[in-house]
Write a protein that holds these residues in place. Structure first.
Motif, PDB file in Angstrom:
ATOM      1  N   ALA A   6      -6.391 -24.429  13.789  1.00 52.08           N
ATOM      2  CA  ALA A   6      -5.462 -24.133  14.883  1.00 52.08           C
ATOM      3  C   ALA A   6      -4.361 -23.190  14.408  1.00 52.08           C
ATOM      4  O   ALA A   6      -4.033 -22.217  15.087  1.00 52.08           O
ATOM      5  CB  ALA A   6      -4.862 -25.421  15.434  1.00 52.08           C
ATOM      6  N   ARG A   7      -3.808 -23.465  13.223  1.00 54.54           N
ATOM      7  CA  ARG A   7      -2.763 -22.586  12.683  1.00 54.54           C
ATOM      8  C   ARG A   7      -3.295 -21.168  12.484  1.00 54.54           C
ATOM      9  O   ARG A   7      -2.639 -20.195  12.839  1.00 54.54           O
ATOM     10  CB  ARG A   7      -2.253 -23.130  11.360  1.00 54.54           C
ATOM     11  CG  ARG A   7      -1.348 -24.300  11.489  1.00 54.54           C
ATOM     12  CD  ARG A   7      -0.812 -24.751  10.114  1.00 54.54           C
ATOM     13  NE  ARG A   7      -0.231 -26.060  10.243  1.00 54.54           N
ATOM     14  CZ  ARG A   7      -0.870 -27.202  10.016  1.00 54.54           C
ATOM     15  NH1 ARG A   7      -2.125 -27.203   9.619  1.00 54.54           N
ATOM     16  NH2 ARG A   7      -0.263 -28.353  10.180  1.00 54.54           N
ATOM     17  N   GLY A   8      -4.489 -21.068  11.914  1.00 55.77           N
ATOM     18  CA  GLY A   8      -5.086 -19.750  11.682  1.00 55.77           C
ATOM     19  C   GLY A   8      -5.297 -18.990  12.984  1.00 55.77           C
ATOM     20  O   GLY A   8      -5.003 -17.787  13.070  1.00 55.77           O
ATOM     21  N   GLU A   9      -5.798 -19.682  14.002  1.00 56.86           N
ATOM     22  CA  GLU A   9      -6.023 -19.040  15.297  1.00 56.86           C
ATOM     23  C   GLU A   9      -4.705 -18.585  15.919  1.00 56.86           C
ATOM     24  O   GLU A   9      -4.625 -17.496  16.502  1.00 56.86           O
ATOM     25  CB  GLU A   9      -6.757 -19.980  16.260  1.00 56.86           C
ATOM     26  CG  GLU A   9      -8.193 -20.252  15.883  1.00 56.86           C
ATOM     27  CD  GLU A   9      -9.094 -19.032  16.014  1.00 56.86           C
ATOM     28  OE1 GLU A   9      -8.704 -18.025  16.629  1.00 56.86           O
ATOM     29  OE2 GLU A   9     -10.219 -19.097  15.497  1.00 56.86           O
ATOM     30  N   LEU A  10      -3.678 -19.401  15.793  1.00 55.55           N
ATOM     31  CA  LEU A  10      -2.383 -19.032  16.365  1.00 55.55           C
ATOM     32  C   LEU A  10      -1.779 -17.833  15.641  1.00 55.55           C
ATOM     33  O   LEU A  10      -1.192 -16.951  16.274  1.00 55.55           O
ATOM     34  CB  LEU A  10      -1.430 -20.226  16.336  1.00 55.55           C
ATOM     35  CG  LEU A  10      -1.770 -21.329  17.329  1.00 55.55           C
ATOM     36  CD1 LEU A  10      -0.942 -22.579  17.043  1.00 55.55           C
ATOM     37  CD2 LEU A  10      -1.557 -20.856  18.763  1.00 55.55           C
ATOM     38  N   HIS A  11      -1.941 -17.778  14.328  1.00 56.02           N
ATOM     39  CA  HIS A  11      -1.410 -16.627  13.593  1.00 56.02           C
ATOM     40  C   HIS A  11      -2.182 -15.348  13.923  1.00 56.02           C
ATOM     41  O   HIS A  11      -1.576 -14.274  14.062  1.00 56.02           O
ATOM     42  CB  HIS A  11      -1.408 -16.897  12.087  1.00 56.02           C
ATOM     43  CG  HIS A  11      -0.253 -17.749  11.671  1.00 56.02           C
ATOM     44  ND1 HIS A  11       1.043 -17.293  11.643  1.00 56.02           N
ATOM     45  CD2 HIS A  11      -0.199 -19.054  11.308  1.00 56.02           C
ATOM     46  CE1 HIS A  11       1.844 -18.269  11.265  1.00 56.02           C
ATOM     47  NE2 HIS A  11       1.119 -19.343  11.059  1.00 56.02           N
ATOM     48  N   LYS A  12      -3.494 -15.457  14.069  1.00 57.02           N
ATOM     49  CA  LYS A  12      -4.268 -14.282  14.491  1.00 57.02           C
ATOM     50  C   LYS A  12      -3.847 -13.847  15.892  1.00 57.02           C
ATOM     51  O   LYS A  12      -3.709 -12.653  16.160  1.00 57.02           O
ATOM     52  CB  LYS A  12      -5.768 -14.593  14.482  1.00 57.02           C
ATOM     53  CG  LYS A  12      -6.385 -14.676  13.116  1.00 57.02           C
ATOM     54  CD  LYS A  12      -7.872 -14.941  13.254  1.00 57.02           C
ATOM     55  CE  LYS A  12      -8.355 -15.843  12.160  1.00 57.02           C
ATOM     56  NZ  LYS A  12      -9.699 -16.353  12.369  1.00 57.02           N
ATOM     57  N   ALA A  13      -3.643 -14.818  16.781  1.00 54.04           N
ATOM     58  CA  ALA A  13      -3.216 -14.496  18.146  1.00 54.04           C
ATOM     59  C   ALA A  13      -1.846 -13.826  18.132  1.00 54.04           C
ATOM     60  O   ALA A  13      -1.613 -12.865  18.878  1.00 54.04           O
ATOM     61  CB  ALA A  13      -3.194 -15.761  19.003  1.00 54.04           C
ATOM     62  N   LEU A  33       6.517 -15.420  22.102  1.00 54.91           N
ATOM     63  CA  LEU A  33       6.099 -16.786  22.410  1.00 54.91           C
ATOM     64  C   LEU A  33       5.014 -17.268  21.454  1.00 54.91           C
ATOM     65  O   LEU A  33       5.134 -18.341  20.856  1.00 54.91           O
ATOM     66  CB  LEU A  33       5.598 -16.875  23.851  1.00 54.91           C
ATOM     67  CG  LEU A  33       4.970 -18.210  24.273  1.00 54.91           C
ATOM     68  CD1 LEU A  33       5.968 -19.349  24.133  1.00 54.91           C
ATOM     69  CD2 LEU A  33       4.431 -18.118  25.677  1.00 54.91           C
ATOM     70  N   VAL A  34       3.967 -16.479  21.293  1.00 57.02           N
ATOM     71  CA  VAL A  34       2.870 -16.897  20.417  1.00 57.02           C
ATOM     72  C   VAL A  34       3.355 -16.986  18.970  1.00 57.02           C
ATOM     73  O   VAL A  34       2.965 -17.891  18.231  1.00 57.02           O
ATOM     74  CB  VAL A  34       1.657 -15.949  20.555  1.00 57.02           C
ATOM     75  CG1 VAL A  34       0.544 -16.344  19.598  1.00 57.02           C
ATOM     76  CG2 VAL A  34       1.138 -15.966  21.992  1.00 57.02           C
ATOM     77  N   GLY A  35       4.239 -16.078  18.564  1.00 54.31           N
ATOM     78  CA  GLY A  35       4.820 -16.150  17.221  1.00 54.31           C
ATOM     79  C   GLY A  35       5.605 -17.436  17.012  1.00 54.31           C
ATOM     80  O   GLY A  35       5.503 -18.080  15.964  1.00 54.31           O
ATOM     81  N   ALA A  36       6.394 -17.837  18.018  1.00 61.25           N
ATOM     82  CA  ALA A  36       7.165 -19.082  17.920  1.00 61.25           C
ATOM     83  C   ALA A  36       6.234 -20.292  17.845  1.00 61.25           C
ATOM     84  O   ALA A  36       6.483 -21.234  17.077  1.00 61.25           O
ATOM     85  CB  ALA A  36       8.106 -19.215  19.115  1.00 61.25           C
ATOM     86  N   VAL A  37       5.163 -20.267  18.621  1.00 59.19           N
ATOM     87  CA  VAL A  37       4.196 -21.367  18.588  1.00 59.19           C
ATOM     88  C   VAL A  37       3.518 -21.427  17.217  1.00 59.19           C
ATOM     89  O   VAL A  37       3.366 -22.503  16.636  1.00 59.19           O
ATOM     90  CB  VAL A  37       3.161 -21.227  19.732  1.00 59.19           C
ATOM     91  CG1 VAL A  37       2.018 -22.207  19.573  1.00 59.19           C
ATOM     92  CG2 VAL A  37       3.843 -21.428  21.083  1.00 59.19           C
ATOM     93  N   ALA A  38       3.129 -20.276  16.679  1.00 55.97           N
ATOM     94  CA  ALA A  38       2.490 -20.240  15.355  1.00 55.97           C
ATOM     95  C   ALA A  38       3.447 -20.739  14.276  1.00 55.97           C
ATOM     96  O   ALA A  38       3.053 -21.500  13.386  1.00 55.97           O
ATOM     97  CB  ALA A  38       2.009 -18.823  15.042  1.00 55.97           C
ATOM     98  N   ASP A  39       4.716 -20.327  14.351  1.00 54.90           N
ATOM     99  CA  ASP A  39       5.707 -20.794  13.378  1.00 54.90           C
ATOM    100  C   ASP A  39       5.908 -22.302  13.477  1.00 54.90           C
ATOM    101  O   ASP A  39       6.019 -22.988  12.459  1.00 54.90           O
ATOM    102  CB  ASP A  39       7.038 -20.076  13.591  1.00 54.90           C
ATOM    103  CG  ASP A  39       6.986 -18.607  13.193  1.00 54.90           C
ATOM    104  OD1 ASP A  39       6.023 -18.190  12.506  1.00 54.90           O
ATOM    105  OD2 ASP A  39       7.914 -17.866  13.583  1.00 54.90           O
ATOM    106  N   ALA A  40       5.949 -22.827  14.698  1.00 57.98           N
ATOM    107  CA  ALA A  40       6.101 -24.273  14.877  1.00 57.98           C
ATOM    108  C   ALA A  40       4.895 -25.018  14.329  1.00 57.98           C
ATOM    109  O   ALA A  40       5.032 -26.100  13.748  1.00 57.98           O
ATOM    110  CB  ALA A  40       6.312 -24.600  16.359  1.00 57.98           C
ATOM    111  N   ALA A  41       3.711 -24.441  14.491  1.00 62.39           N
ATOM    112  CA  ALA A  41       2.495 -25.084  13.975  1.00 62.39           C
ATOM    113  C   ALA A  41       2.525 -25.173  12.454  1.00 62.39           C
ATOM    114  O   ALA A  41       1.973 -26.109  11.872  1.00 62.39           O
ATOM    115  CB  ALA A  41       1.261 -24.315  14.436  1.00 62.39           C
TER     116      ALA A  41
END
Length: 126
Positions: free
Chosen positions: A70-77, A50-58
């Motif tokens: 935001a993108r950086g935080e999502l990729h770290k997450a 899920l978090v990977g899909a959100v990061a890819d969408a971002a």
């Protein structure tokens, strides 16, 4: 949950941490990124996807405010979620999932969204 209860509390189960992350993303990811958030996310592997899909969408979306942060935080997450899902004996899954939740919250704040102070409810001690 009161303000003094941390997300990495020993009273929180893995499922509750996973659901807390799902709930945090469900509050904004579908509207801003168009990412479908499933109703049930109950394992670190599902959180990782899920978090990977959100990061890819971002990565492919024009984001408001501080989109780069935001993108950086999502990729770290997403990376932390993958570490939690790997199941290596030296990995503290609760700590990784708490870090994922915090990263998703920081991403939302970077986008100018308000985030609630409360996280998932703790499980009763067994």
């Amino acid at each position: 949950m009161n303000a003094g209860t941390a997300l990495d509390s020993p009273h929180l189960g893995i499922n509750e941490l996973c659901e807390g992350i799902r709930d945090a993303l469900a509050a904004w990811a579908p509207r801003i990124l168009g990412v479908h958030v499933h109703r049930l996310v109950s394992s670190p592997a599902e959180v990782g996807r899920l978090v990977g899909a959100v990061a890819d969408a971002a990565d492919v979306t024009v984001l408001p405010r501080d989109g780069d942060t935001a993108r950086g935080e999502l990729h770290k997450a997403a990376s932390r979620a993958s570490a939690a899902a790997d199941g290596r004996p030296d990995t503290d899954v609760r700590a990784e999932l708490a870090a994922v939740h915090a990263g998703c919250r920081r991403a939302a704040v970077a986008l100018g969204l308000s985030v609630p102070v409360r996280g998932p409810r703790p499980c009763p001690p067994s």
